[in-house]
Design an enzyme around this catalytic site. Structure first.
Site, mmCIF file in Angstrom:
data_model
loop_
_atom_site.group_PDB
_atom_site.id
_atom_site.type_symbol
_atom_site.label_atom_id
_atom_site.label_comp_id
_atom_site.label_asym_id
_atom_site.label_seq_id
_atom_site.Cartn_x
_atom_site.Cartn_y
_atom_site.Cartn_z
ATOM 1 N N ASP A 10 44.005 14.594 19.373
ATOM 2 C CA ASP A 10 43.242 15.395 20.350
ATOM 3 C C ASP A 10 41.711 15.261 20.250
ATOM 4 O O ASP A 10 40.999 16.285 20.307
ATOM 5 C CB ASP A 10 43.623 16.886 20.223
ATOM 6 C CG ASP A 10 45.086 17.168 20.539
ATOM 7 O OD1 ASP A 10 45.824 16.214 20.850
ATOM 8 O OD2 ASP A 10 45.490 18.343 20.475
ATOM 9 N N LYS A 108 51.003 16.058 25.147
ATOM 10 C CA LYS A 108 51.736 17.262 24.744
ATOM 11 C C LYS A 108 51.147 18.480 25.428
ATOM 12 O O LYS A 108 49.983 18.478 25.824
ATOM 13 C CB LYS A 108 51.707 17.416 23.218
ATOM 14 C CG LYS A 108 50.296 17.510 22.680
ATOM 15 C CD LYS A 108 50.289 17.466 21.178
ATOM 16 C CE LYS A 108 48.901 17.631 20.640
ATOM 17 N NZ LYS A 108 48.245 18.892 21.032
ATOM 18 N N CYS A 153 46.353 21.734 15.832
ATOM 19 C CA CYS A 153 47.163 20.554 16.143
ATOM 20 C C CYS A 153 47.297 19.589 14.976
ATOM 21 O O CYS A 153 48.363 19.001 14.785
ATOM 22 C CB CYS A 153 46.626 19.871 17.395
ATOM 23 S SG CYS A 153 46.922 20.911 18.840
HETATM 24 C C1 VGL Z 1 44.601 22.715 20.186
HETATM 25 C C2 VGL Z 1 44.494 24.925 20.723
HETATM 26 C C3 VGL Z 1 45.044 24.684 21.955
HETATM 27 C C4 VGL Z 1 44.315 21.640 19.175
HETATM 28 C C5 VGL Z 1 45.184 22.456 21.412
HETATM 29 O O1 VGL Z 1 44.220 20.458 19.564
HETATM 30 O O2 VGL Z 1 44.195 21.979 17.979
HETATM 31 N N1 VGL Z 1 44.279 23.951 19.838
HETATM 32 N N2 VGL Z 1 45.387 23.440 22.292
#
Ligand code: VGL
Ligand code: ZN
Length: 199
Positions: A10, A108, A153
């Site tokens: 991410d 995701k 994540c």
């Molecule tokens: C994430 C919160 C919501 C992350 C993704 O990548 O850690 N955190 N969506």
């Protein structure tokens, strides 16, 4: 020694300063992540990828604010600002990330009714993303993980990976955390206890 892959979690604009769910120092990891991408033979990226109106967004729950927690059918869910909406600039990878070498991008969080922190399972901890099967079929058994956010994540991905029998290291210098109510310390402890190597 087994076959290794780097899993980059991410590294998207919305998790970097100026983004919708900015993680402090999020963009600072990009040079180190790029160095690691160059050094690994196999690279997998994940991309948080929500439809507008996703159930993890506080804006989808009247009266709720970001960072509050609600009960969902699959358990407690933290609510977030709207972020990483499919096809938006915020969902794009950081512009300096050298992502072209990636052999797979795992998206995701695309199911409207369930969030997915882990690269392996949705937040019900039973709906698979397919990543475990992909890695196993390719004979990959050792994973190095980096990215955003350490305590969400990255941590849930690392915990699920050890649970699936992978040997897992997390390079903390190439991660940054959100740290909600002590989540960073508690997830670092959980990772250590479950056998994730923290580098
Ligand atoms: C994430 C919160 C919501 C992350 C993704 O990548 O850690 N955190 N969506
Ligand atoms: Zn998300």
């Amino acid at each position: 020694m087994g076959t290794q892959a780097l899993v980059v979690i991410d590294v998207q604009n919305d998790f970097c300063p100026g983004g919708a769910l900015a993680v402090a120092g999020g963009a600072d990891i990009v040079p180190l992540v790029n160095d690691l991408i160059m050094r690994f033979d196999h690279v997998v990226l994940t991309q948080d990828w929500h439809p507008a109106g996703h159930s993890s967004f506080a804006s989808s729950h009247p009266g709720k604010q970001p960072f509050e927690t609600i009960d969902m059918p699959y358990g407690a869910q933290t609510l977030w600002p709207d972020h990483c909406i499919q096809g938006s600039g915020g969902a794009a990878f950081h512009s300096a990330l050298k992502w072209t070498k990636a052999e797979l991008v795992v998206r995701k969080g695309f199911r409207p009714a369930i969030d997915s922190y882990s690269a392996f399972y949705e937040n019900d901890h039973e709906t698979p993303t397919g990543l475990g099967g992909y890695l196993r079929e390719r004979g990959i058994d050792e994973l190095t993980m980096v990215g955003l956010a350490t305590d969400f994540c990255v941590a849930f991905s690392a915990l699920d990976a050890v649970g699936q029998g992978f040997k897992v290291s997390v390079v903390l210098d190439a991660c940054r955390g959100i740290d909600l109510g002590g989540s960073l310390d508690s997830m670092l402890t959980r990772m250590r206890e479950q056998g994730v190597t923290l580098v």
